[in-house]
Scaffold this motif. Structure first.
Motif, PDB file in Angstrom:
ATOM      1  N   LEU A   1      51.316  40.701  51.132  1.00  0.00           N
ATOM      2  CA  LEU A   1      49.852  40.835  51.110  1.00  0.00           C
ATOM      3  C   LEU A   1      49.253  40.124  49.903  1.00  0.00           C
ATOM      4  N   ARG A   2      49.925  40.212  48.767  1.00  0.00           N
ATOM      5  CA  ARG A   2      49.401  39.572  47.551  1.00  0.00           C
ATOM      6  C   ARG A   2      49.373  38.057  47.749  1.00  0.00           C
ATOM      7  N   ARG A   3      50.432  37.521  48.427  1.00  0.00           N
ATOM      8  CA  ARG A   3      50.459  36.079  48.672  1.00  0.00           C
ATOM      9  C   ARG A   3      49.311  35.682  49.594  1.00  0.00           C
TER      10      ARG A   3
ATOM     11  N   SER B   1      46.775  50.155  50.246  1.00  0.00           N
ATOM     12  CA  SER B   1      46.249  48.930  49.617  1.00  0.00           C
ATOM     13  C   SER B   1      47.299  48.315  48.695  1.00  0.00           C
ATOM     14  N   ILE B   2      47.096  47.021  48.327  1.00  0.00           N
ATOM     15  CA  ILE B   2      48.104  46.376  47.461  1.00  0.00           C
ATOM     16  C   ILE B   2      48.232  47.077  46.118  1.00  0.00           C
ATOM     17  N   LEU B   3      47.192  47.792  45.721  1.00  0.00           N
ATOM     18  CA  LEU B   3      47.235  48.505  44.442  1.00  0.00           C
ATOM     19  C   LEU B   3      48.399  49.497  44.390  1.00  0.00           C
ATOM     20  N   THR B   4      48.750  50.083  45.528  1.00  0.00           N
ATOM     21  CA  THR B   4      49.734  51.175  45.495  1.00  0.00           C
ATOM     22  C   THR B   4      50.917  50.989  46.458  1.00  0.00           C
TER      23      THR B   4
ATOM     24  N   TYR C   1      49.478  42.980  38.354  1.00  0.00           N
ATOM     25  CA  TYR C   1      48.473  42.483  37.401  1.00  0.00           C
ATOM     26  C   TYR C   1      47.156  42.226  38.136  1.00  0.00           C
ATOM     27  N   CYS C   2      46.072  42.630  37.489  1.00  0.00           N
ATOM     28  CA  CYS C   2      44.755  42.585  38.146  1.00  0.00           C
ATOM     29  C   CYS C   2      44.445  41.225  38.774  1.00  0.00           C
ATOM     30  N   LEU C   3      44.190  41.263  40.057  1.00  0.00           N
ATOM     31  CA  LEU C   3      43.877  40.044  40.799  1.00  0.00           C
ATOM     32  C   LEU C   3      42.505  39.481  40.395  1.00  0.00           C
ATOM     33  N   GLY C   4      41.621  40.373  39.966  1.00  0.00           N
ATOM     34  CA  GLY C   4      40.252  39.943  39.655  1.00  0.00           C
ATOM     35  C   GLY C   4      40.023  39.661  38.184  1.00  0.00           C
ATOM     36  N   ALA C   5      41.104  39.636  37.375  1.00  0.00           N
ATOM     37  CA  ALA C   5      40.931  39.472  35.923  1.00  0.00           C
ATOM     38  C   ALA C   5      40.117  38.213  35.567  1.00  0.00           C
TER      39      ALA C   5
ATOM     40  N   ALA D   1      36.925  47.317  43.661  1.00  0.00           N
ATOM     41  CA  ALA D   1      37.466  46.935  42.352  1.00  0.00           C
ATOM     42  C   ALA D   1      36.583  45.868  41.714  1.00  0.00           C
ATOM     43  N   GLY D   2      35.907  45.097  42.568  1.00  0.00           N
ATOM     44  CA  GLY D   2      35.093  43.987  42.081  1.00  0.00           C
ATOM     45  C   GLY D   2      33.909  44.408  41.248  1.00  0.00           C
ATOM     46  N   PHE D   3      33.348  45.583  41.523  1.00  0.00           N
ATOM     47  CA  PHE D   3      32.198  45.953  40.682  1.00  0.00           C
ATOM     48  C   PHE D   3      32.423  47.210  39.862  1.00  0.00           C
TER      49      PHE D   3
ATOM     50  N   VAL E   1      27.821  39.709  42.311  1.00  0.00           N
ATOM     51  CA  VAL E   1      28.836  38.650  42.224  1.00  0.00           C
ATOM     52  C   VAL E   1      29.906  38.858  43.307  1.00  0.00           C
ATOM     53  N   ILE E   2      30.435  40.078  43.397  1.00  0.00           N
ATOM     54  CA  ILE E   2      31.505  40.306  44.395  1.00  0.00           C
ATOM     55  C   ILE E   2      30.907  40.251  45.809  1.00  0.00           C
ATOM     56  N   GLY E   3      29.654  40.677  45.933  1.00  0.00           N
ATOM     57  CA  GLY E   3      28.974  40.588  47.232  1.00  0.00           C
ATOM     58  C   GLY E   3      28.847  39.133  47.675  1.00  0.00           C
TER      59      GLY E   3
ATOM     60  N   ASN F   1      31.764  49.042  34.285  1.00  0.00           N
ATOM     61  CA  ASN F   1      32.181  49.841  33.125  1.00  0.00           C
ATOM     62  C   ASN F   1      32.461  48.957  31.916  1.00  0.00           C
ATOM     63  N   LEU F   2      33.074  47.801  32.146  1.00  0.00           N
ATOM     64  CA  LEU F   2      33.336  46.897  31.019  1.00  0.00           C
ATOM     65  C   LEU F   2      32.018  46.502  30.347  1.00  0.00           C
ATOM     66  N   LEU F   3      31.004  46.176  31.143  1.00  0.00           N
ATOM     67  CA  LEU F   3      29.732  45.720  30.568  1.00  0.00           C
ATOM     68  C   LEU F   3      29.057  46.842  29.777  1.00  0.00           C
TER      69      LEU F   3
ATOM     70  N   TYR G   1      49.128  55.289  29.636  1.00  0.00           N
ATOM     71  CA  TYR G   1      47.755  55.327  29.127  1.00  0.00           C
ATOM     72  C   TYR G   1      47.432  53.985  28.462  1.00  0.00           C
ATOM     73  N   LEU G   2      46.856  53.079  29.253  1.00  0.00           N
ATOM     74  CA  LEU G   2      46.536  51.747  28.730  1.00  0.00           C
ATOM     75  C   LEU G   2      45.566  51.853  27.553  1.00  0.00           C
ATOM     76  N   GLY G   3      44.627  52.804  27.680  1.00  0.00           N
ATOM     77  CA  GLY G   3      43.638  53.001  26.611  1.00  0.00           C
ATOM     78  C   GLY G   3      44.297  53.420  25.310  1.00  0.00           C
TER      79      GLY G   3
ATOM     80  N   LEU H   1      46.170  45.540  27.134  1.00  0.00           N
ATOM     81  CA  LEU H   1      46.877  45.904  28.372  1.00  0.00           C
ATOM     82  C   LEU H   1      45.893  46.125  29.522  1.00  0.00           C
ATOM     83  N   SER H   2      44.630  45.828  29.293  1.00  0.00           N
ATOM     84  CA  SER H   2      43.561  46.340  30.166  1.00  0.00           C
ATOM     85  C   SER H   2      43.630  45.901  31.624  1.00  0.00           C
ATOM     86  N   PHE H   3      44.278  44.784  31.915  1.00  0.00           N
ATOM     87  CA  PHE H   3      44.412  44.356  33.319  1.00  0.00           C
ATOM     88  C   PHE H   3      45.806  44.682  33.875  1.00  0.00           C
TER      89      PHE H   3
HETATM   90  C1  HEM Z   1      44.614  45.701  39.694  1.00  0.00           C
HETATM   91  C2  HEM Z   1      41.857  46.544  35.798  1.00  0.00           C
HETATM   92  C3  HEM Z   1      38.289  43.856  37.712  1.00  0.00           C
HETATM   93  C4  HEM Z   1      40.825  43.518  41.809  1.00  0.00           C
HETATM   94  C5  HEM Z   1      44.184  46.109  38.456  1.00  0.00           C
HETATM   95  C6  HEM Z   1      45.003  46.822  37.491  1.00  0.00           C
HETATM   96  C7  HEM Z   1      44.218  47.075  36.420  1.00  0.00           C
HETATM   97  C8  HEM Z   1      42.910  46.506  36.676  1.00  0.00           C
HETATM   98  C9  HEM Z   1      44.627  47.831  35.154  1.00  0.00           C
HETATM   99  C10 HEM Z   1      46.474  47.190  37.660  1.00  0.00           C
HETATM  100  C11 HEM Z   1      46.651  48.559  38.255  1.00  0.00           C
HETATM  101  C12 HEM Z   1      48.104  48.950  38.356  1.00  0.00           C
HETATM  102  O1  HEM Z   1      49.015  48.185  38.000  1.00  0.00           O
HETATM  103  O2  HEM Z   1      48.378  50.093  38.796  1.00  0.00           O
HETATM  104  C13 HEM Z   1      40.654  45.888  35.996  1.00  0.00           C
HETATM  105  C14 HEM Z   1      39.586  45.827  35.019  1.00  0.00           C
HETATM  106  C15 HEM Z   1      38.584  45.060  35.551  1.00  0.00           C
HETATM  107  C16 HEM Z   1      39.017  44.649  36.868  1.00  0.00           C
HETATM  108  C17 HEM Z   1      39.623  46.504  33.645  1.00  0.00           C
HETATM  109  C18 HEM Z   1      37.254  44.662  34.988  1.00  0.00           C
HETATM  110  C19 HEM Z   1      36.928  44.735  33.741  1.00  0.00           C
HETATM  111  C20 HEM Z   1      38.671  43.497  38.970  1.00  0.00           C
HETATM  112  C21 HEM Z   1      37.909  42.660  39.869  1.00  0.00           C
HETATM  113  C22 HEM Z   1      38.616  42.604  41.040  1.00  0.00           C
HETATM  114  C23 HEM Z   1      39.834  43.357  40.856  1.00  0.00           C
HETATM  115  C24 HEM Z   1      36.590  41.992  39.513  1.00  0.00           C
HETATM  116  C25 HEM Z   1      38.317  41.888  42.336  1.00  0.00           C
HETATM  117  C26 HEM Z   1      37.410  41.019  42.547  1.00  0.00           C
HETATM  118  C27 HEM Z   1      42.050  44.105  41.576  1.00  0.00           C
HETATM  119  C28 HEM Z   1      43.085  44.188  42.583  1.00  0.00           C
HETATM  120  C29 HEM Z   1      44.175  44.818  41.983  1.00  0.00           C
HETATM  121  C30 HEM Z   1      43.786  45.106  40.607  1.00  0.00           C
HETATM  122  C31 HEM Z   1      42.998  43.689  44.028  1.00  0.00           C
HETATM  123  C32 HEM Z   1      45.512  45.161  42.624  1.00  0.00           C
HETATM  124  C33 HEM Z   1      46.493  44.054  42.394  1.00  0.00           C
HETATM  125  C34 HEM Z   1      47.886  44.401  42.897  1.00  0.00           C
HETATM  126  O3  HEM Z   1      48.231  45.575  42.985  1.00  0.00           O
HETATM  127  O4  HEM Z   1      48.637  43.459  43.214  1.00  0.00           O
HETATM  128  N1  HEM Z   1      42.931  45.913  37.920  1.00  0.00           N
HETATM  129  N2  HEM Z   1      40.268  45.183  37.106  1.00  0.00           N
HETATM  130  N3  HEM Z   1      39.837  43.887  39.592  1.00  0.00           N
HETATM  131  N4  HEM Z   1      42.505  44.649  40.399  1.00  0.00           N
HETATM  132 FE1  HEM Z   1      41.426  44.824  38.719  1.00  0.00          FE
END
Ligand code: HEM
Length: 404
Positions: free
Chosen positions: A103-105, A91-94, A353-357, A244-246, A152-154, A251-253, A318-320, A345-347
């Motif tokens: 893929l990100r584009r 996945s794009i995460l890793t 950087y978190c796509l869903g932020a 990732a969407g839910f 929402v994500i559904g 947890n945030l809520l 450790y982002l926390g 640093l949470s996203f």
């Molecule tokens: C990546 C946190 C919600 C989709 C990340 C990363 C973090 C994170 C820390 C980076 C991970 C890394 O660099 O190793 C969070 C938090 C959320 C949240 C705290 C909610 C409070 C969401 C939502 C979605 C989402 C709602 C999708 C609808 C993704 C995706 C990535 C990602 C696809 C990978 C991006 C990439 O690698 O290019 N998220 N996320 N996240 N997040 Fe989130």
């Protein structure tokens, strides 16, 4: 240059963080680790960073990335035969550039700011409907923190409402591999990942023959510079977005509600001034970070916090802990919804950087003020139960009384 510290004390602290009660309140342990050294070595050899500046730098340094597949074959032999690991490691995460960039584009061309903004009225309505249904003693995770983000994500992806709830356990079983990889975990994680994938495969096939105005259809049709997602890439992407969407937003809520209930002055402030929602959510993201850590591997020799790190070393940010670094946040253990110059640093940061932020923020900015305004007498009605995870920090159960 300073040496990397590895001592009996750091081993105990790191070990405690993965168990109760350390997991319940990791923050004092993070402070102690940070005092000992900016970078400590865990027993498994990984280097653990706890300072804000270092964690931020780790997310942005192009010399740090994820394990390329030839290293994965060595560290996690046979990973490709496990649906749970395939779903994670492809996945794009890793993954790394140039595949990550491509893929990100492609996903960014479908998962646009406009598509997210268009959900605002739907989210507001969903929040109102869920609050209407809450009364007396109830479990906040079951009644609100899970159903809101999963719906929402559904809605965004195009998953029919009746099918959404089943994914709570499937995704929880699959994401165990973020915490640890062993045969016992894979025994439940693999079938869960396979079930999610089979479901999404049927859904994608349906949208291929009859596209709709949803994200799955957009991903099916997505094309950039003449390139399209392969079937495999599409299913991996949809699975990650859905999970990732839910998972994290739930947890945030829940973390936010507990933080506010423990800080009644801040809860009252948000109730009286809902216009501070944006800064309040920043602070809630900082105070009890839903994704506590992220991992990287050094592709070459680098320096982190003035300490030499060798190519091949694994690194855990450790982002926390960075979010509670007193060098960056004065009085870091205090919840201050109007904290100036916040910047949690949470996203994450950099290319991953978190796509869903923006979506997660929008959900929380609508939901949290609405919740505290609707139920002025809201209180805990029992002991919350923490999730069995350090990485994904949240609750499995959060008994509350709405006071109505
Ligand atoms: C990546 C946190 C919600 C989709 C990340 C990363 C973090 C994170 C820390 C980076 C991970 C890394 O660099 O190793 C969070 C938090 C959320 C949240 C705290 C909610 C409070 C969401 C939502 C979605 C989402 C709602 C999708 C609808 C993704 C995706 C990535 C990602 C696809 C990978 C991006 C990439 O690698 O290019 N998220 N996320 N996240 N997040 Fe989130």
């Amino acid at each position: 240059m300073t040496d990397i510290v590895e001592s009996a004390e750091t081993s105990t602290l790191l070990d405690e963080l993965t168990r109760m009660p350390g997991r319940e309140d990791p923050y004092p342990r993070y402070h102690r680790l940070r005092e000992i050294s900016p970078l400590v070595r865990a027993e498994d050899g990984a280097l653990v960073a706890t300072r804000y500046a270092d964690c931020a730098a780790i997310t942005r340094d192009p010399r740090l990335g994820h394990m390329p597949s030839h290293m994965l074959d060595f560290v996690s032999p046979g990973w490709n035969d496990h649906p749970a690991l395939r779903q994670l490691f492809t996945s794009i995460l890793t993954i790394n550039p140039p595949d990550h960039t491509r893929l990100r584009r492609l996903v960014s061309s479908s998962f646009t700011a406009r598509r997210v903004q268009a959900l605002r009225p739907t989210i507001t309505q969903m929040v109102d409907d869920l609050l209407d249904e809450m009364s007396g003693e109830t479990d906040f995770v079951t009644a609100f923190a899970f159903p809101l983000p999963v719906n929402v994500i559904g809605e965004l992806l195009g998953i029919p409402p009746a099918d959404r709830a089943q994914f709570q356990h499937l995704v929880r079983d699959w994401t165990q591999v973020l915490e640890q990889i062993n045969p016992a975990v894979l025994e439940t994680a693999d079938p869960a990942a396979a079930t999610i994938r089979a479901y999404l495969s049927d859904l994608a096939a349906d949208r291929r023959s009859a596209p709709r105005d949803d994200l799955i259809s957009a991903l099916v049709l997505a094309e950039e510079d003449g390139e399209k997602l392969t079937e495999d890439e599409l299913l991996t992407m949809a699975g990650l977005l859905f999970a990732a969407g839910f998972e994290t937003t739930t947890n945030l809520l829940a973390n936010s509600l507990v933080a506010l209930l423990h800080n009644p002055d801040q809860l009252a402030l948000l109730r009286d001034k809902p216009e501070i929602a944006r800064e309040a959510v920043d602070e809630l993201l900082r105070y009890d970070t839903p994704v506590q850590l992220l991992t990287r591997v050094a592709w070459e020799d680098v320096e982190i916090g003035g300490i030499a790190v060798s190519g091949g070393d694994r690194i855990v940010a450790y982002l926390g802990a960075g979010n509670r670094d007193p060098q960056r946040f004065p009085d870091p253990d205090r919840l201050d919804l109007t904290r100036p110059d916040n910047g949690p640093l949470s996203f994450g940061g950099g290319i991953h950087y978190c796509l869903g932020a923006p979506l997660a923020r929008m959900e929380a900015e609508i939901a949290v003020p609405a919740l505290v305004r609707r139920f002025p007498e809201l209180r805990l009605a029992g002991d919350p139960v923490r999730r069995n995870s350090l990485t994904l920090r949240g609750y499995t159960s959060l008994p509350v009384n709405t006071g109505s």
